[in-house]
Design a protein around this motif. Structure first.
Motif, PDB file in Angstrom:
ATOM      1  N   LEU A   1      -4.835   7.734  -6.238  1.00  0.00           N
ATOM      2  CA  LEU A   1      -3.821   7.512  -7.260  1.00  0.00           C
ATOM      3  C   LEU A   1      -2.435   7.899  -6.757  1.00  0.00           C
ATOM      4  O   LEU A   1      -1.437   7.274  -7.124  1.00  0.00           O
ATOM      5  CB  LEU A   1      -4.162   8.305  -8.524  1.00  0.00           C
ATOM      6  CG  LEU A   1      -5.407   7.827  -9.286  1.00  0.00           C
ATOM      7  CD1 LEU A   1      -5.630   8.674 -10.524  1.00  0.00           C
ATOM      8  CD2 LEU A   1      -5.277   6.361  -9.675  1.00  0.00           C
TER       9      LEU A   1
ATOM     10  N   ILE B   1      -3.839   0.716 -11.807  1.00  0.00           N
ATOM     11  CA  ILE B   1      -2.612   1.079 -12.512  1.00  0.00           C
ATOM     12  C   ILE B   1      -2.325  -0.030 -13.522  1.00  0.00           C
ATOM     13  O   ILE B   1      -2.146  -1.191 -13.139  1.00  0.00           O
ATOM     14  CB  ILE B   1      -1.413   1.228 -11.549  1.00  0.00           C
ATOM     15  CG1 ILE B   1      -1.798   2.117 -10.359  1.00  0.00           C
ATOM     16  CG2 ILE B   1      -0.206   1.784 -12.285  1.00  0.00           C
ATOM     17  CD1 ILE B   1      -2.177   3.521 -10.728  1.00  0.00           C
TER      18      ILE B   1
ATOM     19  N   ARG C   1      -1.580   5.153  -4.062  1.00  0.00           N
ATOM     20  CA  ARG C   1      -1.739   3.768  -4.508  1.00  0.00           C
ATOM     21  C   ARG C   1      -2.461   2.920  -3.455  1.00  0.00           C
ATOM     22  O   ARG C   1      -2.159   1.746  -3.267  1.00  0.00           O
ATOM     23  CB  ARG C   1      -0.374   3.138  -4.820  1.00  0.00           C
ATOM     24  CG  ARG C   1       0.425   3.843  -5.892  1.00  0.00           C
ATOM     25  CD  ARG C   1      -0.265   3.664  -7.254  1.00  0.00           C
ATOM     26  NE  ARG C   1       0.604   4.043  -8.345  1.00  0.00           N
ATOM     27  CZ  ARG C   1       0.709   5.273  -8.855  1.00  0.00           C
ATOM     28  NH1 ARG C   1      -0.028   6.245  -8.356  1.00  0.00           N
ATOM     29  NH2 ARG C   1       1.525   5.524  -9.858  1.00  0.00           N
TER      30      ARG C   1
ATOM     31  N   PRO D   1      -7.670   2.471  -6.677  1.00  0.00           N
ATOM     32  CA  PRO D   1      -6.797   2.838  -7.813  1.00  0.00           C
ATOM     33  C   PRO D   1      -6.617   1.670  -8.780  1.00  0.00           C
ATOM     34  O   PRO D   1      -6.616   0.501  -8.375  1.00  0.00           O
ATOM     35  CB  PRO D   1      -5.473   3.181  -7.129  1.00  0.00           C
ATOM     36  CG  PRO D   1      -5.454   2.318  -5.916  1.00  0.00           C
ATOM     37  CD  PRO D   1      -6.887   2.159  -5.464  1.00  0.00           C
TER      38      PRO D   1
ATOM     39  N   GLN E   1      -3.539   5.285 -15.570  1.00  0.00           N
ATOM     40  CA  GLN E   1      -4.112   5.327 -14.236  1.00  0.00           C
ATOM     41  C   GLN E   1      -5.597   5.656 -14.298  1.00  0.00           C
ATOM     42  O   GLN E   1      -6.032   6.477 -15.116  1.00  0.00           O
ATOM     43  CB  GLN E   1      -3.394   6.380 -13.383  1.00  0.00           C
ATOM     44  CG  GLN E   1      -1.889   6.150 -13.257  1.00  0.00           C
ATOM     45  CD  GLN E   1      -1.228   7.173 -12.354  1.00  0.00           C
ATOM     46  OE1 GLN E   1      -1.828   7.664 -11.407  1.00  0.00           O
ATOM     47  NE2 GLN E   1       0.012   7.505 -12.662  1.00  0.00           N
TER      48      GLN E   1
END
Length: 514
Positions: free
Chosen positions: A206, A230, A209, A228, A236
């Motif tokens: 996270l 988003i 990214r 990850p 997240q």
């Protein structure tokens, strides 16, 4: 939606998901099937002297190709050719081949077995690919249905973890980032408690990214591959699947399925945020509308009585010597009437504020309907002036278990509404009765009736007539009446009369003897 996924070089081809038997066992079973075919050929040779015994050795090749794939099938083809040569081609019990016919028979057997094994293996591979695609589609459909009914991020995370575990046949985990940090929100397929290395890898994913692979840089001790997620609302999540140490081998392109599941998860997570935003927007719009309605009611309907009272006082002060007794009495009566109307409007606003704040205190007692009606008629006397009021409330009616002050205020508001909208000289009736274990008092008028539908008339600042020619008031009468009645276990019902002339409003409350 920003779903960041790894795009690695293709790894080792994963084993067929339907294959449960390890490769050494598959080869061993294939050789055993050749041995069984050899025994069967010996029996047939002794019993019937069949001329095409070589066809028996094609059977284990086909079974091995369908069951285990190309490798075991080829092994069974070679073993079958050797067995056929050793046991059935002269000279027997040697691997030597004598005669062109025998050589060609052996070559044809080997070629036939190889071709059959290739075709069967290819058919098996296509069937397994179709099965795998169907299973993936079913898993994604199940995920979509689960996300539709999921409430909150935890439900969406659990459904996503179960879909990933089914798709990869490996432990899967979904972690969500919130105000308290990164937490496990969904886990499926076993795997047990996440290690510190796995948690560190999820946090790194996270922060950077970027995806990471289990057992590799930057967290070599992690068992899970992490990706990850988003969302557009900046929520997240970290998706983890334990596929790097899978005994069957790491799938060649896991990011495709992870991307689909991650997309579903992102939509589900943002759905809650969007719903909260819509609710907040609706509350804000309703609040602004309420403020506008209140301002309109205060500015329009309170201005007239204030102006009248001010004009009356100024006239009495400036021209007192020129007014005779009748004129002074008329001016004072006008001032008193407008002051009473102003007091009623302010009282309604205060009563509505009490209802909104939940500050209505209810103290019920047994009260006679006639007493309630008489007090309400006195309170609404100004609004009822010029109308023929018929009080038909029974003096011997059963007592109601109500808060007298709240019930009288509610009934007075209903009577004032009738007085406002009923034409001068028309009749207004107030009656009482009992039905279904409850007592009631109703008001009937000869006015224009309620606009359809009636239910919105019980909302705040709702007026039956729009425009400057409407009767004065704040549009709170029916709303206050319903609020006060419901606070003491009663209800308010309104309807237009069948002949289209007038309306009826009934206030019901529990009987004191119930």
């Amino acid at each position: 939606m920003s779903l960041l996924l790894e795009t690695p070089a293709a790894g080792a081809a994963g084993a067929d998901p339907a294959q449960r038997m390890p490769p050494p066992a598959a080869y061993a079973v294939s050789i055993l099937m050749v041995a069984a075919a050899t025994l069967a050929a010996m029996i047939f040779d002794q019993a019937t002297k069949a001329p095409n015994l070589s066809l028996i050795f094609v059977l284990p090749v086909v079974v091995a190709a369908v069951s285990f794939g190309w490798g075991p099938a080829l092994a069974s083809a070679v073993a079958g050719a050797l067995a056929y040569n050793f046991f059935f081609l002269p000279p027997l019990y040697t691997l030597n081949v004598v005669g062109a016919a025998n050589i060609w028979a052996l070559i044809l057997l080997l070629a036939t077995a190889a071709i059959v094994s290739a075709v069967a293996a290819q058919s098996r591979r296509r069937a397994m690919e179709a099965w795998k695609a169907a299973d993936q589609a079913t898993a994604l459909q199940t995920l979509a249905r689960s996300l539709v009914g999921a409430t909150g991020g935890a439900g969406a995370a659990s459904a996503s973890a179960e879909a990933l575990a089914r798709l990869f046949r490996s432990p899967a985990v979904v972690m969500l980032q919130d105000a308290h940090g990164l937490r496990v929100a969904g886990q499926a397929g076993g795997g047990g408690e996440l290690s510190a290395a796995d948690r560190e890898a999820a946090a790194w994913v996270l922060a950077a990214r970027m995806p990471t692979r289990g057992g590799a840089y930057p967290v070599e001790g992690a068992a899970y591959d992490f990706w990850p997620v988003i969302t557009p609302q900046r929520q997240q999540a970290a998706i983890g699947v334990a596929i790097s140490d899978n005994p069957a081998g790491r799938p060649a392109e896991p990011e495709r399925m992870v991307e689909i599941v991650g997309g579903y998860l992102a939509v589900a997570l943002d759905r809650e945020a969007y719903a909260a935003q819509v609710l907040e927007s609706r509350v804000e719009v309703a609040s602004e509308r309420l403020k506008a309605d209140l301002l309109a009611a205060v500015s329009h309907d309170l201005k007239t009585p204030l102006s009248t009272v001010l004009f009356t006082l100024q006239s009495l002060k400036k021209f007192d010597a020129k007014h005779d007794a009748a004129t002074r009495a008329e001016l004072l009566t006008l001032a008193e009437t407008e002051t009473a109307r102003l007091s009623t409007m302010v009282g309604n606003l205060l009563d509505m504020n009490r209802l909104d704040a939940g500050a209505v205190v209810v103290r019920t007692a047994a009260v006679e309907p006639a007493e309630l009606a008489a007090e309400a008629l006195r309170s609404a006397a100004v609004a009822l002036a010029g109308r023929q009021v018929h009080n038909e409330v029974r003096a011997d009616g059963a007592a109601l278990q109500v808060d007298a002050s709240l019930f009288e205020t509610a009934l007075a508001n209903v009577l004032e509404n009738a007085g406002k909208y009923a034409p001068p000289g028309s009749a207004i009736w107030i009656r009482s009765g009992e039905a279904a274990g409850a007592g009631w008092i109703e008001v009937q008028d000869e006015g224009p009736g309620f606009p359809q539908p009636i239910e919105p008339m019980f909302e705040k600042f709702s007026r039956g007539v729009s425009g400057d020619g409407r009767p004065p008031g704040t549009g709170l009468g029916l709303s206050i009446a319903r609020g006060f009645l419901e606070a003491q276990g009663g209800r308010v019902e309104a309807e237009n009369l069948a002949d289209g002339k007038g309306a009826r409003v009934r206030l019901s409350a529990p009987l004191a003897t119930a």
